[in-house]
Design an enzyme around this catalytic site. Structure first.
Site, PDB file in Angstrom:
ATOM      1  N   THR A  26       0.843  -1.193   0.000  1.00  0.00           N
ATOM      2  CA  THR A  26       0.000   0.000   0.000  1.00  0.00           C
ATOM      3  C   THR A  26       0.878   1.242   0.000  1.00  0.00           C
ATOM      4  OG1 THR A  26      -1.893  -1.032   1.074  1.00  0.00           O
ATOM      5  CG2 THR A  26      -1.644   1.335   1.398  1.00  0.00           C
ATOM      6  N   GLN A 100      -3.760  -7.402  -6.612  1.00  0.00           N
ATOM      7  CA  GLN A 100      -4.282  -7.946  -5.361  1.00  0.00           C
ATOM      8  C   GLN A 100      -5.693  -7.410  -5.094  1.00  0.00           C
ATOM      9  OE1 GLN A 100      -3.105  -6.883  -1.392  1.00  0.00           O
ATOM     10  NE2 GLN A 100      -2.547  -9.001  -0.913  1.00  0.00           N
ATOM     11  N   ASN A 181      -3.888 -10.346   6.930  1.00  0.00           N
ATOM     12  CA  ASN A 181      -3.700  -9.061   7.620  1.00  0.00           C
ATOM     13  C   ASN A 181      -4.969  -8.438   8.199  1.00  0.00           C
ATOM     14  OD1 ASN A 181      -1.030  -9.381   7.003  1.00  0.00           O
ATOM     15  ND2 ASN A 181      -1.049  -8.048   5.217  1.00  0.00           N
ATOM     16  N   TYR A 183      -8.068  -8.252   7.101  1.00  0.00           N
ATOM     17  CA  TYR A 183      -9.106  -7.690   6.235  1.00  0.00           C
ATOM     18  C   TYR A 183     -10.254  -8.700   6.068  1.00  0.00           C
ATOM     19  CZ  TYR A 183      -5.619  -4.120   5.869  1.00  0.00           C
ATOM     20  OH  TYR A 183      -4.719  -3.141   6.212  1.00  0.00           O
ATOM     21  N   ARG A 230      -3.191 -14.719  -0.672  1.00  0.00           N
ATOM     22  CA  ARG A 230      -2.242 -14.332   0.377  1.00  0.00           C
ATOM     23  C   ARG A 230      -2.873 -14.583   1.737  1.00  0.00           C
ATOM     24  NH1 ARG A 230       1.294  -9.385   2.643  1.00  0.00           N
ATOM     25  NH2 ARG A 230       3.033  -9.975   1.331  1.00  0.00           N
ATOM     26  N   GLY A 321       9.123  -6.676   0.358  1.00  0.00           N
ATOM     27  CA  GLY A 321       8.342  -5.450   0.421  1.00  0.00           C
ATOM     28  C   GLY A 321       9.218  -4.222   0.528  1.00  0.00           C
ATOM     29  N   ARG A 322       9.625  -3.888   1.743  1.00  0.00           N
ATOM     30  CA  ARG A 322      10.378  -2.653   1.946  1.00  0.00           C
ATOM     31  C   ARG A 322      11.648  -2.562   1.104  1.00  0.00           C
ATOM     32  NH1 ARG A 322       9.727  -2.992   8.343  1.00  0.00           N
ATOM     33  NH2 ARG A 322       9.833  -5.181   7.696  1.00  0.00           N
TER      34      ARG A 322
HETATM   35  C1  PHB Z   1      -2.021  -0.809   4.936  1.00  0.00           C
HETATM   36  O1  PHB Z   1      -2.518  -0.015   4.142  1.00  0.00           O
HETATM   37  O2  PHB Z   1      -1.469  -0.448   5.978  1.00  0.00           O
HETATM   38  C2  PHB Z   1      -2.044  -2.241   4.608  1.00  0.00           C
HETATM   39  C3  PHB Z   1      -2.751  -2.658   3.506  1.00  0.00           C
HETATM   40  C4  PHB Z   1      -2.807  -4.005   3.201  1.00  0.00           C
HETATM   41  C5  PHB Z   1      -2.150  -4.920   4.007  1.00  0.00           C
HETATM   42  C6  PHB Z   1      -1.458  -4.499   5.104  1.00  0.00           C
HETATM   43  C7  PHB Z   1      -1.396  -3.150   5.406  1.00  0.00           C
HETATM   44  O3  PHB Z   1      -2.232  -6.209   3.742  1.00  0.00           O
END
Ligand code: PHB
Length: 367
Positions: A26, A100, A181, A183, A230, A321-322
């Site tokens: 994100t 995604q 995560n 959601y 995921r 990611g990062r």
């Molecule tokens: C976020 O926007 O912080 C975020 C979005 C999707 C994720 C994890 C964090 O799977």
């Protein structure tokens, strides 16, 4: 010796030239109004086309599925057209890209919802979590959601199906269903956030029902070889918890294997990598044992740990990611053993090109 990170891998119909996946991230930089992908998003993904596979950021499947300001959608024609520019640019640069598909469920706020309605969830349980509502309000506490009526559930599945069709029209190579995560789909799957007494809650079979119905609907659009999912079995981000992740995710993996999807991407521990206790090996083992598609490990991998775990058969691909935020040419840096740029956390979410498309490549740095 050849580098395991650069052994090609067949993922469904896609031939990946390396094992380095760009994780969904994100970045909150869609054009307003309308949450539409724009020129800087095109450039950002184009720069990262050297990944074996890009999994584009979490993208709301419907207005109801939105949980944060400035995140992109895939439910309007303008969004489909915006994403089309992204997929064209990635393909022209030789890359592959999945989208995604995201419904946030209770991780939202009335200010982000159509007609200011309350966000929906499996059960009316307020999470101890926050969301980003607007530049003016910033991060705010999430209120108690409204439990979905049983007869609303087919409409949720339909939102995923339509979004999957839109992703196809936008030129993606496939889709990843976001079931992680905290959601919506994770809220249904995990034992504490789902207290329903209908066919969508209670037993594990019932908690898996909505995620599996969504997978089937999306497979109906894309075919099984272009669909992944995921999951975050042991993650607690967004205030979720499962009482028995080995049982829950072992069984889910079996069912996903029966459906024949291409891959499972597993957040191995908490969101943003809390590895104080190591990777959750027993959950990883049961998923690997029950699922014969490709396994993608995620969570604070270094190049060397990815090499080790690929060689040991612990993962097929590794998603980053990062490191991919700060290094547009991450695979090339791994290949050369080059130094990595450091990421700047203050520009992860929202803003402009700064901290987004202005991280230098090796070639930029050698100029
Ligand atoms: C976020 O926007 O912080 C975020 C979005 C999707 C994720 C994890 C964090 O799977």
């Amino acid at each position: 010796m050849s580098d395991p990170l650069f052994e090609p891998l067949q993922l469904g119909e896609l031939n990946l030239p390396n094992r380095i996946v760009m994780a969904p991230l994100t970045r909150s930089r869609a054009a307003q109004p309308g949450d539409v992908p724009q020129a800087m998003n095109v450039e950002y993904y184009r720069q990262r086309a050297g990944a074996g596979l890009i999994i584009a950021e979490a993208t709301q499947i419907s207005p109801q599925g939105k949980g944060y300001a400035f995140t992109p959608g895939i439910h309007s024609e303008a969004q489909v057209e915006g994403w089309r520019q992204v997929t064209d640019a990635v393909h022209d640069a030789g890359g592959r890209i999945h989208l995604q598909l995201w419904h946030v469920g209770r991780i939202s706020h009335p200010d982000l919802q159509p007609n200011g309605e309350r966000p929906v969830a499996p059960s009316a349980i307020k999470p101890k979590a926050q969301t980003f509502v607007s530049a003016e309000s910033g991060m705010v506490d999430i209120p108690e959601p409204r439990a979905l009526e049983t007869d609303e559930i087919p409409g949720i599945v339909e939102q995923y199906r339509v979004a999957a069709e839109n992703a196809k029209r936008a030129g993606f190579d496939g889709v990843e269903i976001h079931c992680a995560n905290g959601y919506l789909l994770d809220q249904f799957l995990k034992s504490d956030s789902n207290q329903r007494t209908d066919a969508y809650g209670g037993s594990l079979e019932n908690r898996m029902r909505l995620p599996l119905e969504v997978v089937e609907a999306v497979v109906g659009v894309w075919g099984k070889s272009r669909v992944g999912i995921r999951v975050s079995p042991t993650g607690s981000f967004n205030d979720v918890h499962d009482a028995d992740p080995v049982e829950t995710y072992g069984e889910l993996a079996k069912r996903l294997n029966d459906l024949g999807i291409a891959y499972i991407e597993v957040v191995e521990d908490s969101f943003q990598g809390n590895h104080a206790n190591g990777r959750p090996q027993s959950v990883i083992d049961v998923i690997r044992g029950n699922f014969s598609g490709v396994y993608i490990g995620n969570g604070t991998y270094t190049a060397d740990e990815a090499r080790e775990r690929i060689t040991a058969g612990q993962t097929g691909l590794a998603s980053f990611g990062r490191p991919f935020i700060a290094n547009p040419d991450l695979p090339e840096r791994f290949r050369q053993g080059a130094e990595l740029n450091e990421w700047d956390g203050s520009t992860f979410y929202g803003g402009d090109e700064h901290g987004y498309t202005d991280y230098p490549s090796l070639a930029d740095q050698q100029r």
